[in-house]
Structures are given as C-alpha cells and as structure tokens.
Design a protein around this motif. Sequence first.
Motif, PDB file in Angstrom:
ATOM      1  N   LEU A   1      50.754  53.634  36.743  1.00  0.00           N
ATOM      2  CA  LEU A   1      50.169  52.311  36.983  1.00  0.00           C
ATOM      3  C   LEU A   1      50.787  51.616  38.182  1.00  0.00           C
ATOM      4  O   LEU A   1      50.509  50.446  38.430  1.00  0.00           O
ATOM      5  CB  LEU A   1      50.341  51.442  35.729  1.00  0.00           C
ATOM      6  N   GLU A   2      51.618  52.309  38.955  1.00  0.00           N
ATOM      7  CA  GLU A   2      52.266  51.667  40.102  1.00  0.00           C
ATOM      8  C   GLU A   2      51.293  51.436  41.256  1.00  0.00           C
ATOM      9  O   GLU A   2      51.480  50.520  42.056  1.00  0.00           O
ATOM     10  CB  GLU A   2      53.428  52.525  40.618  1.00  0.00           C
ATOM     11  N   ASP A   3      50.303  52.293  41.386  1.00  0.00           N
ATOM     12  CA  ASP A   3      49.391  52.296  42.528  1.00  0.00           C
ATOM     13  C   ASP A   3      47.988  51.858  42.061  1.00  0.00           C
ATOM     14  O   ASP A   3      47.750  51.769  40.875  1.00  0.00           O
ATOM     15  CB  ASP A   3      49.334  53.710  43.103  1.00  0.00           C
ATOM     16  N   PRO A   4      47.062  51.629  43.000  1.00  0.00           N
ATOM     17  CA  PRO A   4      45.731  51.156  42.587  1.00  0.00           C
ATOM     18  C   PRO A   4      44.779  52.266  42.155  1.00  0.00           C
ATOM     19  O   PRO A   4      43.583  52.035  42.087  1.00  0.00           O
ATOM     20  CB  PRO A   4      45.188  50.474  43.861  1.00  0.00           C
ATOM     21  N   PHE A   5      45.277  53.450  41.852  1.00  0.00           N
ATOM     22  CA  PHE A   5      44.383  54.562  41.542  1.00  0.00           C
ATOM     23  C   PHE A   5      43.543  54.284  40.293  1.00  0.00           C
ATOM     24  O   PHE A   5      42.340  54.504  40.272  1.00  0.00           O
ATOM     25  CB  PHE A   5      45.186  55.857  41.394  1.00  0.00           C
TER      26      PHE A   5
ATOM     27  N   GLY B   1      42.898  51.352  39.026  1.00  0.00           N
ATOM     28  CA  GLY B   1      42.047  50.198  39.296  1.00  0.00           C
ATOM     29  C   GLY B   1      40.731  50.574  39.959  1.00  0.00           C
ATOM     30  O   GLY B   1      39.670  50.077  39.571  1.00  0.00           O
ATOM     31  N   VAL B   2      40.767  51.466  40.958  1.00  0.00           N
ATOM     32  CA  VAL B   2      39.508  51.818  41.627  1.00  0.00           C
ATOM     33  C   VAL B   2      38.613  52.672  40.729  1.00  0.00           C
ATOM     34  O   VAL B   2      37.384  52.633  40.871  1.00  0.00           O
ATOM     35  CB  VAL B   2      39.733  52.493  43.006  1.00  0.00           C
TER      36      VAL B   2
ATOM     37  N   HIS C   1      38.245  52.045  37.564  1.00  0.00           N
ATOM     38  CA  HIS C   1      37.520  50.976  36.868  1.00  0.00           C
ATOM     39  C   HIS C   1      36.379  50.444  37.740  1.00  0.00           C
ATOM     40  O   HIS C   1      35.269  50.222  37.254  1.00  0.00           O
ATOM     41  CB  HIS C   1      38.458  49.812  36.543  1.00  0.00           C
ATOM     42  N   GLY C   2      36.658  50.250  39.018  1.00  0.00           N
ATOM     43  CA  GLY C   2      35.639  49.703  39.910  1.00  0.00           C
ATOM     44  C   GLY C   2      34.414  50.594  40.007  1.00  0.00           C
ATOM     45  O   GLY C   2      33.270  50.111  39.945  1.00  0.00           O
ATOM     46  N   VAL C   3      34.634  51.894  40.141  1.00  0.00           N
ATOM     47  CA  VAL C   3      33.506  52.825  40.256  1.00  0.00           C
ATOM     48  C   VAL C   3      32.680  52.829  38.970  1.00  0.00           C
ATOM     49  O   VAL C   3      31.441  52.843  39.013  1.00  0.00           O
ATOM     50  CB  VAL C   3      34.027  54.236  40.599  1.00  0.00           C
TER      51      VAL C   3
ATOM     52  N   ASP D   1      42.258  51.688  29.003  1.00  0.00           N
ATOM     53  CA  ASP D   1      43.288  52.557  29.562  1.00  0.00           C
ATOM     54  C   ASP D   1      44.052  53.186  28.407  1.00  0.00           C
ATOM     55  O   ASP D   1      45.036  52.631  27.927  1.00  0.00           O
ATOM     56  CB  ASP D   1      44.209  51.737  30.467  1.00  0.00           C
TER      57      ASP D   1
ATOM     58  N   ARG E   1      38.278  59.311  40.633  1.00  0.00           N
ATOM     59  CA  ARG E   1      37.429  58.250  41.198  1.00  0.00           C
ATOM     60  C   ARG E   1      36.079  58.791  41.660  1.00  0.00           C
ATOM     61  O   ARG E   1      35.040  58.164  41.431  1.00  0.00           O
ATOM     62  CB  ARG E   1      38.171  57.630  42.387  1.00  0.00           C
TER      63      ARG E   1
END
Lengths: 247, 247, 247
Positions: free
Chosen positions: A16-20, A22-23, A25-27, A39, A131
Amino acid sequence: MTPMSGVVTLLTDFGLEDPFVGVVHGVILTRCPHARIVDLCHGIAPHDVREAAFWVSRCARYFPPLTVHVVVVDPGVGTDRHAIAVQTGDHVFVGPDNGVLTGIFTGGDVVHRIDEDRFALTDKSRTFHGRDVFAPVAAELASGRVRVPEVGPVAHPMKLDLTPGRVATIDRFGNLITDIEASPATLHVEIAGVSVPVADTYGEVPRGELVALLGSFGTLEIAVREGSAAERLGVGRGEPVSAREAR
Amino acid sequence: MTPMSGVVTLLTDFGLEDPFVGVVHGVILTRCPHARIVDLCHGIAPHDVREAAFWVSRCARYFPPLTVHVVVVDPGVGTDRHAIAVQTGDHVFVGPDNGVLTGIFTGGDVVHRIDEDRFALTDKSRTFHGRDVFAPVAAELASGRVRVPEVGPVAHPMKLDLTPGRVATIDRFGNLITDIEASPATLHVEIAGVSVPVADTYGEVPRGELVALLGSFGTLEIAVREGSAAERLGVGRGEPVSAREAR
Amino acid sequence: MTPMSGVVTLLTDFGLEDPFVGVVHGVILTRCPHARIVDLCHGIAPHDVREAAFWVSRCARYFPPLTVHVVVVDPGVGTDRHAIAVQTGDHVFVGPDNGVLTGIFTGGDVVHRIDEDRFALTDKSRTFHGRDVFAPVAAELASGRVRVPEVGPVAHPMKLDLTPGRVATIDRFGNLITDIEASPATLHVEIAGVSVPVADTYGEVPRGELVALLGSFGTLEIAVREGSAAERLGVGRGEPVSAREAR
C-alpha cells in the motif's frame, strides 16, 4: 445482464506504499461505477503464489454471493502465461494462470482463458496487468455485462500441489498459520523437530510456551503465548508441519 | 447541480498508521453521502511535494471523468499559503498552492483560490487542512453543488520546475521510477556515474544486473533483476538521471 | 426500519498486512449491501485499549449522524468478556466490554449487552470476534433492521480511568499526542522531567527544539520542529504529562 453483487475483492502483493492499488480501483470504477471494491489484502509476500492461494480459498466464503475475487500475484507478468476466470459455486475468480486459484477449484469447474486483446486497456503495459487486464475484466464481470463463459475459450488451468502440511502464512504477531485442517484427534504437531501440544485456548499453557490452536480460518495455528512463534522456531512460510494423533 | 462522477481520490503523506485518513473520509461522507472515495496513495514521503506531483499527473487518467482528486502534501500548512482548485480536461483537482498540482496543468487552465472561510469546518485546526479545508471543498465539488469557478477568485498558482531528469519515486521493490518519458531511441541511461542499458524485458539481462525498462506509467524505470536498484546504486528520490541515445 | 446513515467505521489493532480487515468488510457487505465502510484506523498498538478509547472519542464527531462505529481492540477475546452496543447522541458504538468505549459515554447512556448467540456467524471462532460477532451486529444496526435496545439486555459496562495526563498516542512523525485539552492558560507542559514551552506555531521555536502545540484533535501535542519528540524524550504511549500555567 447477469445479476451480480457488485462486490469486487482485490488480493495482491502490491503493498500500500505506492498508488498501484489506487489506480486499480480507478479502472474498475470507470467501467463499473457501482462496484463495491474491498481491499482483501495487499500484503502477500512478493510473488508468493501459494500464500495467495491459501488466503483466497479461506476468505471468499465471507463475501456476498456473486462477488468477483481478483487475485494478482503474478511473477510471470509479461511472459506468455494466460489470464483466467472461473465461477465456482456462487463466486467468480479472476487471476493469472499460475496456480494461484488452485484452492478454489471444486473439481468440475469450467475455467476460461481471458481474451486479453478484447478486454485490456489500449496502452497495456508489460508489467502491470492488475491494472491493465484484470481490473477491466473484473469490472465487466461485476457489472453483469459479461459472464465468465464469454471472457474467452475453455482452458486447462495450471494447478499447484496444495497437499496440506506447511506453514501457509505468518500473521503480524508471528503466529504460524498452517494449511492443516484441525481435527479433534490431533494431539501434537511437529515442526522444525519440535513437538507442539494442541490446546483449546492459550490459557492452557504458560506464557512464552509454544502451543497449537484451532485458528480463526479453520486450520491449525502454532503460537507462543504473548510471543512470536516465527521467531522462537526460526521458521518461515512453507516450513513443513505434520499433525500427530499422539507423540 | 453539475453532474459529477462522485469519485474522490486522496493522495497524501499521512500514512495509514493513524486515523488521519479515516476522518477525511468521514468529513467527505458527511457532506457527500454518495461519494466513492479511493485512497490513491497515502505513502508519499513526508512533505515530498515533487513525488506527489509526479503521481497525481500519472494516475488521474485511470479514474472516471469528473472525478475530484485531492492532493494533500502540505509542508506549509498553517502559514499563509493558499488552497486552490482547478478543472483540467475532465478532472478536478484540489490541493495546496505549493506546486503539487504542477504536473496536471495543461497551459490554459483557470485556477481558483479556495475561499477557506466559506468552506472550512468551524473549528479549523492549524495543522490538519486535509480534514478541515480540503475534505469539505472536495465534498462540495463531488456533490455537484459547487463548481470550480465558485470556490473563490482566479489565482496564479505556484509552479514547480518539473523538467524531466530525476528519480521521481522508488517502489517497494527498490525500482527507481524516473520522470523521463521512454523513447525508442534511448539506449542507455546514466545515473550516479553508471551507464545502464535499456532493455525490453528483465529476461534480457542476467540476475542481479542493472537494467532500464519502460515502466508501467510510461516512464523509464531502473531496476535490478531480482534485486533492489535503490540499494545497489545507493540513490534516493531526486537523483539526477539522463537518457542517452548511445554511450 | 430505523433510518441510519449506512456508514460503518472500523477501528482495530488488526494491521493491514493480513486479510483480517478485508473479511470484516465482506461480512458487513453480505448483511448490509449498501453499507459505506470506512477504515478509521487499523494501526492501534496491539491490545492497547486506551489508545483506541482515545481515538474513537476524538474521531466519531467527523462522521455523519447515525454512523455505526465498531471498535475491536480485544485482548480478552475468547474469555467470558461481553460485547456491548450503545447509542450516544447521534452515533452508535459497538465493541468489547473492556473499557474501550469509555471515552464516548456521556453519563446517562443506556448500554446493551449483545446477545452473541443471536447475531454471531454459525461457525464462530474463539479468536476473531471482529469478523464473527461485531461485524454481523454492526451490519444489522447499520441496515436499520435492529436498533441498539434490541441487541440484548441492559448492561453496566466496564469503564477505564481516562483522567487526562498521559501520552495517548504517537503519530508517524514521532509527535506525542496527549489527552490533555489545550487551555489558553497553559504555558508549559512537563514530561519525563523536561519542561516544554507551549507555542502557537512551530515557527516560534528553533529547529530541533521541543515545543508543545494545540494539536488537530483539540489536545496538546509535544513535538520537535523537524524531528521526533518520541525519540528525543525516549518516551512511549502512557507516559505521564502535566500542564502548568507557569514554570
């Protein structure tokens, strides 16, 4: 449109350190705006396909019927390994064809290979299929627009040997969670040359002693009362464990 | 009411150990009950405005049109720095006026200074504007009740020099993610006095060797096959990198 | 059906490395599909009931009225400790009866003991009541199908002595967050034999100096400008602190 729960779970080794995450979720939300994304866990040890296989098989039952479970522990990303989808019982699973879904197969499952050209983002990367491939497929499935048999041709998935007898994972307290189903007849477990008694509760052993207990996911766990069994025994994931009816 | 996606992303340096992110969710949900809040990333290095600027510019495209992106890396909180909002293309961005939004500006953007007295919580703190200012503004924007031009007067935002040529961020595996757009003509990159060959895949170099690859966000990444490039080179975020067409 | 916000917050010491939090989400969504689940914080120090008591009392106000707050820091899980639920003001709280809810009681609250046999999952574990007891009860309450007085008989809850005068928690920057409400008359705080001046902003002290400030949750915080007060003073959670009007 197939009725679905709209719930999508994610189980990865992304951290969870990076936005991997998060994106991803966006897709999913771009293609399935009403998705409820959970998650499940992003702390799988990097590339530990067996640890992920254990957890997805133990956790799926706690989610609503017609949930889509996405498992991305994928050391072969960018090679010619396939992506697969399957429905078993009430749940749908999506992941790489590297054995990570072995634990959820029930025997007569019809697995489908995902047609990546049809579902992937147009600028698909070599290294981030969570992603670029799995998220869009999961969104199509969760929305009910696509059913599992429509993602691609029937496939014969790779399967891992998940014969019980190992430390499947270690929790933050150093408890060793095994893949051995607990049985009332089990009196001891053996690990790293040590015989550990099975007890009903921590209270039955003194502080600092090793003990094996029925864990909260139905398998035997090896613990030290108010301590770390992983440190005490100096073992890690994959360590062999055997259950004995008597010493 | 302006139609919006209802999605709100959060990109901060708050970490996840404390309830800071949780209460930001609470403030947004209080004012916009249907918001879909995505934790894009809370692991930005403390006060690293440039790292956050990199990630927001690379990640926004993966979210639905009319998403509100909230970026709170804010070393100047409590001083007289302003808070700003802007719509560029299909997306809305909110953050402190410290350059963190530089990477999303497209040239003709009209940036607005947020009227904090109008939007802030009544008991606004000196140090937690993510909760007390940015969350309520984001909720108003995500709900469609307020449009960007209505948050306050037009402003001339601070901009960072984001000329490419640096390590923008380092992922959990020690890969160095640069801000240099990959080009087919690039044959080597230079970093810390070392020339690193560009390859298409990890498979082209032996284990333990340095290699530069096209990363999953479109920029060059410097990696060690099955190792940590950050440790090998002893470099951190901000380290200069140059792309060479030949050595 | 009682109208509820549908928001459920989770405050635990589970951490995020394992799927424990994820399956709690699954159980809630199975029983209350429209729930909006917020991970308030899962980084409470293991078994630190006082730290959780502090945070829930400081954070609940930032959530919508008729939110269900679930607090699971539960060293007594598997013993005969009870589970309780209470509504105070606009909010509903659920947790073990170990004092963790002390900070939200207002004096005339009617607390109810949860009838676990009625609400628990059928295969209730000994050690994971967050999933097996608290999640299903929270889902029933959040859905509006069950009201607090219906979860079980009236109880007399255990209460902690939360007299102010301690370091309640330490944030990721090493700031010591105390449980002492800030007062304009406070000029110094004393901790570990050191007198620390109270200031309005960091800017009033040189870099590297200790300072006490009004924190973002209304209590005094002890900080080092651009440093860690926890390291400087060598203190941890629970350390006594006193507020002085003059030295």
